[in-house]
Design an enzyme around this catalytic site. Structure first.
Site, short mmCIF file in Angstrom:
data_model
loop_
_atom_site.label_atom_id
_atom_site.label_comp_id
_atom_site.label_asym_id
_atom_site.label_seq_id
_atom_site.Cartn_x
_atom_site.Cartn_y
_atom_site.Cartn_z
N CYS A 97 -7.92 4.08 3.65
CA CYS A 97 -8.31 2.96 3.73
C CYS A 97 -9.91 2.24 4.38
CB CYS A 97 -7.37 2.27 4.50
SG CYS A 97 -6.73 0.58 4.81
N HIS A 122 -2.27 4.76 2.55
CA HIS A 122 -2.15 5.22 4.16
C HIS A 122 -0.88 6.88 3.44
CE1 HIS A 122 -4.66 2.78 7.38
NE2 HIS A 122 -4.07 2.10 5.81
N GLU A 131 -1.20 8.54 5.26
CA GLU A 131 -0.31 9.61 6.90
C GLU A 131 1.05 8.75 7.38
OE1 GLU A 131 -2.74 8.01 6.18
OE2 GLU A 131 -3.23 6.09 7.71
N1 GLN Z 1 -9.74 -3.67 6.51
C1 GLN Z 1 -10.10 -3.12 6.61
C2 GLN Z 1 -11.70 -3.07 6.84
O1 GLN Z 1 -11.96 -3.52 6.18
C3 GLN Z 1 -8.88 -1.89 6.30
C4 GLN Z 1 -7.46 -1.79 6.26
C5 GLN Z 1 -7.23 -0.73 7.11
O2 GLN Z 1 -7.66 0.81 8.04
N2 GLN Z 1 -5.71 -0.29 7.66
O3 GLN Z 1 -12.27 -1.92 7.40
#
Ligand code: GLN
Length: 188
Positions: free
Chosen positions: A79, A168, A170
């Site tokens: 992410c 994610h 995890e």
């Molecule tokens: N929206 C977040 C970002 O731009 C990422 C979200 C996340 O890691 N769950 O960093």
């Protein structure tokens, strides 16, 4: 085997717990000195890429982590971690810029910002995927292997020693992606 987990912000504890469940030791990377520890791989967790990116610079860790990854250290970004590793971020400047992908942040719009689905991951069949205000990969270079897509959007990919997921792994009760990363380390 020992894995460093960037622990400036975000979901680093969950990654450590996952690794522990797989019998793999890990440690937290909080300051530049922590990078002196011997490590076989690094995990860049989810969280807020803008915050993590700024802290990486302020704590003078960005260049060193970038060089370690460029020189072959296996790296897994989830992410926000995917965003940190992207060479291009739509409308923003890049951070570590190690992987030949273009990331688009908060890419599923406000309504679809967070959702859960099941899609296939590489050759591994369907796995659960939790998306939280997730990015997606808009373009991937020639050396990038796509491992998962949700609709038209690329949500997991690998380039040599680098693995990224927009979701994610995890947070779900499934070890497929972490095992995949451990196999990458063993190959290296
Ligand atoms: N929206 C977040 C970002 O731009 C990422 C979200 C996340 O890691 N769950 O960093």
């Amino acid at each position: 085997m020992r894995i460093g987990v960037l622990a400036l912000q975000g979901a680093f504890t969950e990654h450590r717990r996952k690794l522990e469940g797989l019998g793999v030791r890990s440690f937290e990377i909080r300051r530049k000195k922590d990078l002196e520890n011997q490590m076989d791989g690094i995990i860049l967790p989810g969280g807020e890429s803008t915050v993590m990116g700024k802290l990486l610079r302020d704590l003078e860790m960005a260049d060193q982590i970038r060089n370690m990854i460029i020189n072959g250290l296996p790296a897994f970004g989830t992410c926000a971690g995917l965003i940190l590793m992207a060479q291009r971020i739509k409308g923003e400047s890049a951070y570590l810029a190690t992987m030949d992908i273009t990331a688009r942040r908060n890419a599923y719009g406000r309504q679809l910002g967070s959702f859960w689905t099941e899609e296939s991951f590489g050759e591994e069949g369907k796995i659960p995927m939790t998306f939280i205000r997730a990015p997606y990969i808009e373009e991937a270079g020639n050396k990038v292997m796509v491992l998962a897509s949700t609709g038209e959007k690329i949500t997991a990919a690998r380039q040599d020693n680098q693995l990224v997921t927009a979701f994610h792994p995890e947070l779900d009760d499934d070890d497929t992606v972490h095992r995949y990363f451990l196999d990458m380390i063993k190959e290296a």
